[in-house]
Every structure is written in C-alpha cells, then in structure tokens.
Design a protein around this motif. Structure first.
Motif: not given
Length: 216
Positions: A88-90, A32-35, A82-85
């Motif tokens: 689930t993308s994390f 998650i952190g890397r993503e 904040a990242l407009s994503t």
C-alpha cells in the motif's frame, strides 16, 4: 556594483512546465514508479541489486520507476517484499491531496519575520505546509516606506527570488549590491547575508518567494 547576467543567455529547463499526463491511469503508474524509486534510493539499493532481489529485469524495473508500464499486483508484491514495505505504500503519492491557495488582492496575511524592522511590511500570500513535493514555498509581498529604519540583513536556508514591482532598491547579496527596478528579478542562495541596502525610490514593493526543504 554587481554585473547583471547576459540577456541573450538561454538555459535548458530540466522539466517541461507545460507537460500534462495522459490519463488517470498514467497518473497512478507515475505515482507508483516515483514511490518505488524513492524507497529504493532511501535504502541505497541499485536498480541492478533490485533486479537480483526480485527476479525482474533492469529494463522492466526502469520502465516501472519511470511510469512507462503498468505493474501487475504480483510484480508490486515482489517489489514490496524486496523493499521491506507494505504494498500500500506504493500508492501514497497518488492518494495525497494536491492543495491550492487563492489569496484575493489585499487579503494577504500581514506577518512579521525574524529580523524585520518598523516600516517593513510583509504580507504572506499563501502557504501549503506539508506537501508531496517535499519543498516548502513562502511567497511574500514586501512593502518598504520612508518609515523603514536601518536595514537588517537576513540569512536563512533555501533559495529566494525577488521580483521588483514598484520603486527602486539597492539590494545586497553577500558582497554584491544589485540595483532593482520594476520588472527586475534577483534569484539567489539565501544562505548568504542579504537584504535591502538602500531605498532609492519609495514606496518600494517587491515579491519575495522563498523555498526550502520541508522537515518531517
């Protein structure tokens, strides 16, 4: 003849090749952190700017990106907005398959690379294709014999490493010639013209490992 490196020189590695993760939970936190960090950098957002957008401290964001803390769903939702994503993308890196290819002795796929000549045998030892690292690696076992005609020079993207197994070859990289014997390694930028300049002792065999960024 090019000079070889000082054998006494030591180089600090940027990562520990023997590092293991503590648990499955730690794997998830790290993924998650890397993503999150990758998405932030893609959007050219500093960690300070992300702190303002989310209301989270810079210290907390740093811990999340480094996998040092477990973020709550509320925190992940703030980051996703904040990242407009989508949130689930994390989890993409955690859910991706991690593949391995086992090639038995003598079973490498014989292939022809652009520019090869008669008597240059290339055996591809494995190929993963698209993967989480973003890097494509092509390992070859190359065999040169008396039948090899005039040698070409190659020039392509990426980094290449040669490891000499048998025989002796004078190998060109740019304007330099390296004498390769069993146990010798040559590691170089493959964008410079390179290739076997002369066969000194035959048959000659060496491993060639080429790595380059994968395209989307």
């Amino acid at each position: 003849m090019a000079q070889t490196e000082n054998k006494d020189e030591t180089v600090a590695l940027s990562q520990d090749p023997h590092r293991v993760r503590d648990s499955g939970e730690k794997d998830l936190e790290t993924a998650i952190g890397r993503e999150i960090k990758a998405l932030r950098l893609q959007q050219d957002i500093t960690i300070a700017e992300l702190s303002v957008l989310t209301g989270l401290s810079i210290s907390m964001l740093s811990k999340i990106e480094n996998g040092a803390t477990s973020a709550s769903l509320t925190t992940l939702q703030l980051l996703a907005n904040a990242l407009s994503t989508p949130i689930t993308s994390f989890f993409r890196r955690y859910e991706e398959n991690r593949n391995a290819v086992h090639t038995k002795a003598g079973q490498g796929v014989e292939t022809e690379r652009a520019g090869t000549r008669a008597g240059h045998q290339y055996n591809l030892l494995g190929h993963l294709g698209a993967n989480a690292s973003g890097v494509v690696v092509e390992p070859y076992l190359i065999t040169l014999t008396e039948e090899s005609d005039r040698f070409p020079t190659f020039q392509h993207d990426g980094i290449e490493m040669l490891y000499m197994l048998e025989g002796e070859v004078d190998y060109r990289h740019g304007d330099s010639i390296y004498s390769l014997r069993p146990g010798d390694t040559l590691f170089f930028d493959a964008d410079a013209p390179h290739g076997p300049e002369g066969l000194v002792k035959l048959p000659a065999k060496y491993l060639s490992i080429i790595s380059y960024p994968q395209t989307s």
